[in-house]
Design an enzyme around this catalytic site. Structure first.
Site, PDB file in Angstrom:
ATOM      1  N   ASN A 145      39.967  52.862 108.403  1.00 55.21           N
ATOM      2  CA  ASN A 145      39.977  53.182 109.825  1.00 55.21           C
ATOM      3  C   ASN A 145      41.282  52.773 110.487  1.00 55.21           C
ATOM      4  OD1 ASN A 145      37.524  54.500 110.280  1.00 55.21           O
ATOM      5  ND2 ASN A 145      36.389  52.588 110.459  1.00 55.21           N
TER       6      ASN A 145
ATOM      7  N   ASP B  69      28.166  49.921  99.685  1.00 55.74           N
ATOM      8  CA  ASP B  69      29.082  49.559 100.755  1.00 55.74           C
ATOM      9  C   ASP B  69      30.467  50.100 100.398  1.00 55.74           C
ATOM     10  OD1 ASP B  69      29.480  47.505 103.215  1.00 55.74           O
ATOM     11  OD2 ASP B  69      31.235  47.447 101.897  1.00 55.74           O
TER      12      ASP B  69
ATOM     13  N   GLU C  87      29.194  51.234 107.253  1.00 56.02           N
ATOM     14  CA  GLU C  87      29.615  51.851 105.992  1.00 56.02           C
ATOM     15  C   GLU C  87      28.649  51.538 104.859  1.00 56.02           C
ATOM     16  OE1 GLU C  87      32.039  47.985 106.391  1.00 56.02           O
ATOM     17  OE2 GLU C  87      31.208  49.539 107.678  1.00 56.02           O
TER      18      GLU C  87
ATOM     19  N   ASP D 279      35.441  58.770 109.570  1.00 56.87           N
ATOM     20  CA  ASP D 279      34.214  59.569 109.660  1.00 56.87           C
ATOM     21  C   ASP D 279      34.141  60.579 108.520  1.00 56.87           C
ATOM     22  OD1 ASP D 279      33.534  58.190 111.927  1.00 56.87           O
ATOM     23  OD2 ASP D 279      34.092  59.791 113.324  1.00 56.87           O
TER      24      ASP D 279
END
Length: 365
Positions: free
Chosen positions: A248, A240, A283, A257
């Site tokens: 983000n 993770d 993620e 991304d």
């Protein structure tokens, strides 16, 4: 990104994933099974025509060949083992061509002295039909060439035995058969191209190019169910990306991304050969390590964690450099443990790694 279908993908299976090989094998096996049953039935339905058109002395011999032909095709159709194994699927296609080829050769040995009008007309088209039917299965160029050569070889040997190989009529038929073979090759590879595109769209994560969650579940089930506890270890790693929402929010989704794509490349580069890696969701990424015990799996997870320290992503719109870390859960399959229970334990290991401060590897208890 999902890799485009390349010419190499259509020529041979060297670059095909094992999961795609299994999926294509099952697809081919199902089609051959249907065709085998269909041809077995049609062969039996032709018996009354033989009875009307054929002299009695030839009818009995051909009837035996036809019954044997149908029996072998029925047996081929009932062969249900290893439907998802490419080697078995190739054998099915070869047998589907070999059985009619033997019937074609045998029937011409019996009927060779008869006039072709009305009697042999139902037997002379078999090589053409076999080559044409290859177009219904998705094959690589090398597979198609081999199977077409097998079909045409029966045509050549049969006419050579009859002493008619170099006649004008046989040369004309051979030219037509070759033209039909080229068309079949093109259709086979077109089918393969379409099947591969649909497969990748259905099984690959469009952003990272890794397999998606559904394929990961299939892989893990296969690894757990297809081996006994004495055959080796199975370990899973659940990764993770730490504080990914903050990345983000701070740098934007395009930067996020790029981080996901970079991490996917890290996994593919650092994890041991033979590891099965995919995007588990958001993620999170899952890696299945066959024949790997808990300690070796932990070391692999540590290698990924350290590789992330040396990796960075440059913002697509400016010169900002984005660093990232990962927390990882590690679990080795216990005796008689199901895939679902194993995933539950590795998820607990990931939770412990994040609760303990992130950028850590935690082995599930």
């Amino acid at each position: 990104m999902i890799r485009r279908v390349s010419p190499q993908d259509l020529i041979s299976t060297a670059r095909h994933s094992q999961d795609f090989r299994n999926s294509r094998a099952e697809y081919i096996s199902i089609r051959i099974r249907i065709l085998a049953y269909l041809f077995a039935a049609l062969a039996l339905l032709w018996i009354p025509i033989d009875f009307v058109l054929m002299p009695e002395m030839h009818f009995e011999a051909v009837l035996g060949l036809r019954l044997g032909f149908s029996t072998l095709l029925i047996l081929l159709g009932t062969w249900s083992r290893q439907c998802n194994r490419l080697r078995a699927a190739r054998a099915r296609v070869a047998l589907f061509l070999f059985i009619p080829g033997l019937f074609y050769f045998g029937s011409h040995q019996v009927l060779g002295g008869l006039p072709s009008n009305g009697v042999l007309i139902g037997y002379s088209f078999l090589p053409f039909l076999m080559v044409a039917l290859l177009a219904v299965v998705p094959l690589t160029l090398l597979e198609g060439i081999f199977l077409i050569t097998l079909s045409i070889s029966f045509f050549i040997v049969t006419n050579w035995r009859a002493g008619s190989l170099f006649t004008l009529a046989t040369m004309s038929d051979f030219w037509l058969l070759s033209l039909l073979a080229l068309i079949a090759l093109w259709v086979e590879m077109t089918q393969l191209h379409m099947l591969m595109r649909l497969y990748r769209e259905a099984t690959r994560d469009a952003l990272t190019g890794l397999v998606n969650r559904r394929v990961l579940y299939t892989w893990l089930d296969q690894e757990v169910n297809n081996r006994t506890d004495k055959e080796g270890h199975i370990s899973v790693l659940l990764f993770d990306l730490d504080l990914f929402k903050r990345i983000n929010d701070t740098y934007g989704h395009l930067a996020g991304d790029a981080v996901l794509q970079t991490f996917a490349r890290v996994l593919q580069t650092v994890l041991p050969p033979g590891s099965l890696v995919g995007r588990y969701g958001g993620e999170e990424f899952l890696a299945i390590l066959p024949s790997t015990d808990r300690e070796a799996a932990r070391q692999a997870a540590e290698s990924v964690r350290e590789a992330c320290h040396g990796a960075s992503v440059r913002h697509p719109d400016n010169d900002d450099v984005i660093h990232f870390t990962t927390s990882t859960g590690v679990a080795e399959r216990r005796v008689d443990e199901t895939a679902g229970t194993l995933l539950g334990r590795v998820d607990q290991g990931l939770y412990e790694a994040k609760e303990s401060g992130r950028d850590l590897v935690a082995v599930a208890k």
